[in-house]
Design a protein around this motif. Structure first.
Motif, PDB file in Angstrom:
ATOM      1  N   LYS A  53       0.814  -1.207   0.000  1.00  0.00           N
ATOM      2  CA  LYS A  53       0.000   0.000   0.000  1.00  0.00           C
ATOM      3  C   LYS A  53       0.852   1.263   0.000  1.00  0.00           C
ATOM      4  CE  LYS A  53      -4.019  -1.933   2.396  1.00  0.00           C
ATOM      5  NZ  LYS A  53      -4.903  -1.807   3.582  1.00  0.00           N
ATOM      6  N   MET A  54       2.162   1.094   0.155  1.00  0.00           N
ATOM      7  CA  MET A  54       3.063   2.244   0.191  1.00  0.00           C
ATOM      8  C   MET A  54       4.362   1.866  -0.510  1.00  0.00           C
ATOM      9  SD  MET A  54       3.998   1.924   4.249  1.00  0.00           S
ATOM     10  CE  MET A  54       5.240   3.188   4.199  1.00  0.00           C
ATOM     11  N   GLN A 294       4.177   2.327  -4.735  1.00  0.00           N
ATOM     12  CA  GLN A 294       2.888   1.883  -4.190  1.00  0.00           C
ATOM     13  C   GLN A 294       2.067   1.205  -5.283  1.00  0.00           C
ATOM     14  OE1 GLN A 294       0.542   5.108  -2.735  1.00  0.00           O
ATOM     15  NE2 GLN A 294      -1.248   3.876  -2.318  1.00  0.00           N
TER      16      GLN A 294
END
Length: 396
Positions: A53-54, A294
């Motif tokens: 997610k990052m 991401q």
């Protein structure tokens, strides 16, 4: 018929057979009016692309291609040194906010108890000053002497309380629980109580020896001073409300610091990539130390369950199929049948398996996608399967 004619007829028959195979062979369906249609398809599997997610650099990649993976198993991690440092800062800010909240609560308690005691003390001094003034105006009587003695006793009590409060404030200042201004206020109250004690003692002596004009004036001045002190004590009690606002502000600071800490924990959790399903690693797209963005696909997992095959069935053969049907598929590589289930039938046609010609009354014959779910554990994506559809209709 001569030999050349037989060769021509045989060639024509072979051509027709090849053309029929192209148009109506495996994977498409037969439209020859036979009651059985054979079709061929390929097993497909559900693939799951895993990504962070990052963004960040890969700290660890624990799987290789072809490895089996269980749901919840750690797949890869991102470098988290910066986030760990930020977490330490957030924890320190949270603890500091908690300390400020405790200080604000103690401040309310001390202010409340101190201001109440000061009001009571000031009221006692006012009463004593009134009694002293009356005694000086009317001359000292036995009961007036008694009142002055009571005043002296009250002044001694006030002085003792003020001294005790001063010592407590000095101790709290050392502990960091109160500001310096609170100690200074307590010092002023102690000095005032000592002066009032001295004045009460002098009043008693004067009453016992007789009153003069200057004594009456002095008593009036003491009464005025006592009233002013009382008004000041009442005003100080109003500071409790302000202290309560400090408590609310400190509570908000604690919640803010707690939220910041929870946010950092969420980011740290996002540095860990876990498998959502059981399966086999189909591909690994990164190496340790590599910087990824991401949403970049790090690992692709081929699930063990939910294997399926798609067939394109012509509109006449479709009449023999309905959703929920249990069917048998033959797997040439395994040389055996496997169970399958019809899960979806396309609501609309995909393409024409036969195009209309110039013949009178000829028309297109269209195909519909039919999806079958297979659950046999030996099946792998890419294997060929054959489906024999009984009771198929005719397209002629």
């Amino acid at each position: 018929m001569n030999k050349r004619a037989w060769i021509g007829v045989a060639g024509f028959a072979v051509g027709i057979t090849v053309l029929g195979t192209i148009l109506f062979g495996p994977g498409v369906g037969s439209v020859t009016g036979q009651s059985t249609t054979k079709m061929a398809g390929v097993i497909e599997g559900t693939e799951v692309d895993l990504s962070f997610k990052m963004g960040g650099s890969i700290d660890q990649i624990s799987l290789t291609e072809g490895a089996e993976v269980k749901a919840g198993q750690l797949v890869a991690t991102l470098n988290s040194e910066e986030l760990l440092a930020k977490k330490e800062q957030a924890e320190a800010a949270y603890h500091l906010a908690q300390v400020k909240l405790e200080q604000a609560k103690k401040g309310v308690s001390l202010t409340d108890s101190s201001s109440s005691a000061q009001v009571d003390q000031a009221q006692a001094v006012v009463n004593a000053a009134k009694a002293g003034l009356d005694a000086n105006k009317n001359g000292a009587r036995a009961e007036e002497i008694a009142q002055l003695k009571a005043k002296l006793q009250a002044a001694e009590t006030s002085n003792q309380i003020a001294q005790t409060n001063l010592e407590r404030m000095q101790k709290l200042l050392v502990e960091g629980a109160v500001p310096l201004v609170k100690v200074e206020e307590a010092k002023m109250q102690s000095d005032k109580a000592q002066a009032e004690l001295k004045a009460a003692n002098e009043q008693l002596k004067m009453a016992q020896s007789g009153s003069r004009r200057e004594q009456i004036d002095a008593s009036q001045a003491q009464l005025d001073q006592a009233k002013a002190a009382y008004d000041q004590a009442v005003a100080a009690r109003g500071q409790v409300g302000l202290k309560q606002l400090d408590v609310k502000s400190a509570e908000a600071g604690v919640q803010q610091a707690k939220g910041a800490l929870a946010e950092i924990d969420a980011y740290l959790n996002n540095t860990k990539l876990t498998a959502p399903v059981d399966g086999i690693v189909k591909s690994v797209s990164v190496q340790k130390g590599e910087l990824v963005a991401q949403g970049f696909t790090v690992v692709t997992i081929q699930t063990k369950a939910d294997n399926y095959v798609k067939f394109y069935v012509n509109e006449y053969t479709l009449a023999a199929i309905k959703t929920g049907d249990a069917v048998k598929l033959y797997v040439p590589a395994l040389k055996r049948d496997v169970d399958a289930k019809v899960v979806t039938i396309a609501p609309a046609a995909d393409f024409a398996v036969k195009k209309a010609t110039q013949e009178l009354g000829d028309r297109d014959i269209r195909s519909f996608q039919v999806k079958l779910l297979v659950s046999d554990t030996e099946l792998r994506p890419g294997l060929t399967v054959e489906w024999k559809i009984e009771g198929a209709g005719s397209g002629e």
